[in-house]
Write a protein that holds these residues in place. Sequence first.
Motif, mmCIF file in Angstrom:
data_model
loop_
_atom_site.group_PDB
_atom_site.id
_atom_site.type_symbol
_atom_site.label_atom_id
_atom_site.label_comp_id
_atom_site.label_asym_id
_atom_site.label_seq_id
_atom_site.Cartn_x
_atom_site.Cartn_y
_atom_site.Cartn_z
ATOM 1 N N VAL A 61 0.806 -1.515 0.013
ATOM 2 C CA VAL A 61 -0.140 0.093 -0.148
ATOM 3 C C VAL A 61 0.747 1.533 0.066
ATOM 4 O O VAL A 61 1.878 1.191 0.923
ATOM 5 N N PRO A 62 0.285 2.330 -0.675
ATOM 6 C CA PRO A 62 0.959 3.349 -0.467
ATOM 7 C C PRO A 62 1.149 3.739 0.133
ATOM 8 O O PRO A 62 -0.031 4.066 1.010
ATOM 9 N N LEU A 63 2.210 4.824 0.958
ATOM 10 C CA LEU A 63 2.194 5.850 2.230
ATOM 11 C C LEU A 63 0.763 6.570 2.059
ATOM 12 O O LEU A 63 0.256 6.642 3.161
ATOM 13 N N GLY A 64 1.068 7.568 0.959
ATOM 14 C CA GLY A 64 -0.144 8.478 1.560
ATOM 15 C C GLY A 64 -1.624 7.122 1.647
ATOM 16 O O GLY A 64 -3.018 8.530 1.405
ATOM 17 N N PHE A 65 -1.887 6.390 1.321
ATOM 18 C CA PHE A 65 -3.037 5.339 1.697
ATOM 19 C C PHE A 65 -2.850 4.557 2.945
ATOM 20 O O PHE A 65 -3.997 3.434 3.058
ATOM 21 N N LEU A 66 -1.769 4.135 3.302
ATOM 22 C CA LEU A 66 -2.066 4.005 5.643
ATOM 23 C C LEU A 66 -2.911 4.499 6.137
ATOM 24 O O LEU A 66 -3.835 3.496 6.247
ATOM 25 N N GLY A 67 -3.322 5.570 5.940
ATOM 26 C CA GLY A 67 -3.668 6.361 6.858
ATOM 27 C C GLY A 67 -5.884 6.635 5.897
ATOM 28 O O GLY A 67 -6.136 7.039 6.613
ATOM 29 N N SER A 68 -5.676 6.120 5.266
ATOM 30 C CA SER A 68 -6.846 6.253 4.448
ATOM 31 C C SER A 68 -8.207 6.493 5.323
ATOM 32 O O SER A 68 -9.221 7.101 4.877
ATOM 33 N N GLY A 69 -8.171 4.620 5.748
ATOM 34 C CA GLY A 69 -9.628 4.201 6.187
ATOM 35 C C GLY A 69 -9.741 6.208 7.636
ATOM 36 O O GLY A 69 -11.001 6.025 8.147
ATOM 37 N N PHE A 70 -8.897 6.081 8.015
ATOM 38 C CA PHE A 70 -9.271 7.788 9.326
ATOM 39 C C PHE A 70 -9.272 8.729 8.522
ATOM 40 O O PHE A 70 -10.479 9.698 8.938
ATOM 41 N N MET A 71 -8.946 9.357 7.321
ATOM 42 C CA MET A 71 -9.192 10.081 6.134
ATOM 43 C C MET A 71 -10.345 9.834 5.253
ATOM 44 O O MET A 71 -10.299 10.827 4.566
ATOM 45 N N PRO A 115 -2.213 16.008 -0.604
ATOM 46 C CA PRO A 115 -0.775 15.641 -1.087
ATOM 47 C C PRO A 115 -0.269 13.966 -1.234
ATOM 48 O O PRO A 115 -0.241 12.658 -1.887
ATOM 49 N N ASP A 116 -1.502 13.128 0.238
ATOM 50 C CA ASP A 116 -1.310 12.119 0.486
ATOM 51 C C ASP A 116 -2.427 11.190 -0.056
ATOM 52 O O ASP A 116 -1.726 10.123 -0.953
ATOM 53 N N PHE A 117 -3.221 11.485 -0.538
ATOM 54 C CA PHE A 117 -3.619 10.638 -2.267
ATOM 55 C C PHE A 117 -3.299 11.003 -3.333
ATOM 56 O O PHE A 117 -3.341 10.389 -4.146
ATOM 57 N N TRP A 118 -3.292 12.386 -4.001
ATOM 58 C CA TRP A 118 -2.198 11.921 -5.123
ATOM 59 C C TRP A 118 -1.075 11.905 -5.403
ATOM 60 O O TRP A 118 -0.806 10.975 -6.165
ATOM 61 N N GLY A 119 -0.095 11.562 -4.408
ATOM 62 C CA GLY A 119 0.827 11.284 -4.349
ATOM 63 C C GLY A 119 0.629 9.646 -4.248
ATOM 64 O O GLY A 119 1.493 8.990 -4.620
#
Length: 826
Positions: A125-135, A145-149
């Motif tokens: 999983v890309p680093l930008g998606f690691l916290g996607s469950g919270f965001m 930048p998290d999502f697009w990166g």
Amino acid sequence: MSQTIQNNHFLRAMGLELLSLLQTQRGRQDGTDEPTKPVIQTSLSIALTRCCVHILPVLVSITVISLNLGGLYLGTTIPGAVTDNSVSIAIFQVLAKLQELLIIASLATIVFEVVRGFLISGDGVPLGFLGSGFMFSQISYFWSPDFWGALGARIDLRQKLFLATLLLVSGLIAATAGPSCAVLLIPREQEWNAGGSKFYLRGLANELHPTFMSASIEPESFCADAEGINYAVCPSGGFHALRAYSSFLPMIQNSVNLQSKPISVFGLWATQKLKMASTMRVVPGHQLTGLIRGVVCQTSASGPYLPVAMYQNKLREDWYALVGNLPWTGKVSSASAAEYRWNNGDSLRTATRVPVVRVACSEGQNKSAGVQKVRFPVLSRYSCWQGNELSKSVQLNNTGTNQIRTTWVPLSSDFGTVSSGIVFEAPWTQDQNSRVVVGCSVDARWSNGNVDKSIGLLADQADQELWGGRPSETSTEFRPHANSSWTEISLEKSWLDLLTPHKIAQSTLNNDSSLNTLENILTNSAIVDATLINSVDQTETWNNVQVGGPNRTIYLEWILSLLVTDGLVRQGSSRALNTSGSMHRWSLLDYSPQPDFENQILTTGQALKKPSAPNITTFDWRIIIKGFSYKASSSTDYLSISVLVGHIILALAHTFWLISKRQSSGCWDTITELVTLAQNSGPAHSVLRNTSTGIKCKRTFAQVAKVRVVRRRNLEEEEPETTSPARVEIVFYENKNSLEEDYWPTSEEETVHVSSSATWPLAQREAAASSAHCRATPEHSISSSRALLLPSLRGIERRSDGSVYGSHGGPILKDFDIVHPDRLYS
């Protein structure tokens, strides 16, 4: 024991893990804090318990959707212990918010499951998606930048697209779940179809709405008698109401712009309304509506079709008698009908043809004895009238009189689309030499429309911008368009004589018997007054245009439009009645209820028996009430339903997927657990260099992480130590094919002394130099950070080549393995 485990997983899935922790803490006696745990568990029951978070929001959504698609009428108030609707609505708003939170929690479970699966067994999983469950529930995450990166990560394209699509859909549902729940959960006051039926009139369409009006279509002989004005089914049946209205109608006056002032009390240029009382019990009253010439370009009036209104009135009476006695049985199917009696008003709908009439009158013309030429307005078929033409065939009575005279005259096609013409003659001058003569053109038509109790509503009008005249003249209701349903009506003299008969029951009047009904109405109005009679030049007085002065021409147009419209409204009324016996015993001819009348009328069926007579026309009747209800009726309702359906589909797909796999995991779905995993994992210096104080490069968010089982060993050891459980750590890829090579060990026994860079000038310079470049060389970054921030580790020797040796003298290496189901990890 298994039951306790299942209970623990259930409580965690429902967000009540605290209860599980308290119970576990009371049961532990060995003093240890954290036991080893499996990352993946193979158990159908545990998988099902982890899906329990979907149950409540899905059931609520299904209930709300069913209510709105199936419909539920509640009445004038929202049922419940709280009688104040505003308080009840506030309570529903709170419930809608709770449902929104439940949906977001359900979506978070799905997102965590997918991210966790890719971490453990996928391409990572890309680093930008690691916290996607919270965001994902924050809409700003999708332009961060998290999502697009993360979209630039080098992983399998299908996996990346699947995860990105899931996040987008989940984010969209999370952002709109609250408004959607509020729209569907809060009942609102709206129209409700409360029943209906078919009813029947004898005669075909061309017989019910003839285009050639003559006395032959009124078979009842009493309409031609002196008592005809007392029968509401006759063309002259509105005489009493019109005479009373005109006697109180003030003279129309010219306004500042020299146009006619309105006579309505409802506002400037508002629609005029006249309620016509009925002289018969079986025939209901009706309402005529119209607009006078002024800002609108012409005077016109319209009304309902009375035979339809008669059946509507009877069906409405029986409907209210029925719903007033309906009990509430507790069944959902009958819940709405039991509340029908409580409504904020009703409206009726029956599609039919309705009459609409426009009248245009010329200016006053001074005519002396012997003159037979009168000017009449020319009525264009699809625009307002704009000119006059001289008619040479008018036969006027040249005998002087002090009374008003009216004469119906036929007009040729030279005068446009005219149904008939009428000549108005004011009382002759005192020397009996002349009088004021006004020629009026009448254009009557049938148009498609609806009948709502006593009101006729036009349903086929041209767009305002397509109608001729100035922009301010476009509000006239008489707006036929080409190829429309508007059919012209020819008014024959025989029918007009029934409309304005000379035979009038003298018991009802105190006037000269020589006057017909129209002349009687005008005599009792304000159209002729002492100012006109005593003026030197009556024609000049009639035509005088000044601010605040009377406009007798428009006054005459309005009276004539009401008269002709009212006569057409009553067309065919007698054929809808059983006229045997006295007038007070007359009834509707074909009103025979079915045995299951109650069920049919409430379900919009066929409540009345169809007559066996030939040549009948069928009409549909609907009753629409207003009150609080659940009913999907607008685009926002269906959009809200689609949002909830989207969540239901995701929840069911997640459930079926877990059931089919029978494997599930509950790890790292809180920020605390994710931070703990990162803390217990080795650092990724070359991949995540210079990120301890923030991330400024989009490429960093594309670094791919995996969760792997890690065992450390010395180079001299052939196999890693297996006496204790392995530990799962999060590891990063520098690219798709190579694991992060630089591993810096951390353990409970190792003490890392980190000094603040603020106290180290060298560190400040190094940090400034490194922060200026997002892509500094790994060797410079790693060596400088270790030299400055990690100068010593107890029991660890760092050599000049950068290798790390343990206290035993051998270099520390690591072995990676995939996470296995049901194995315990530290």
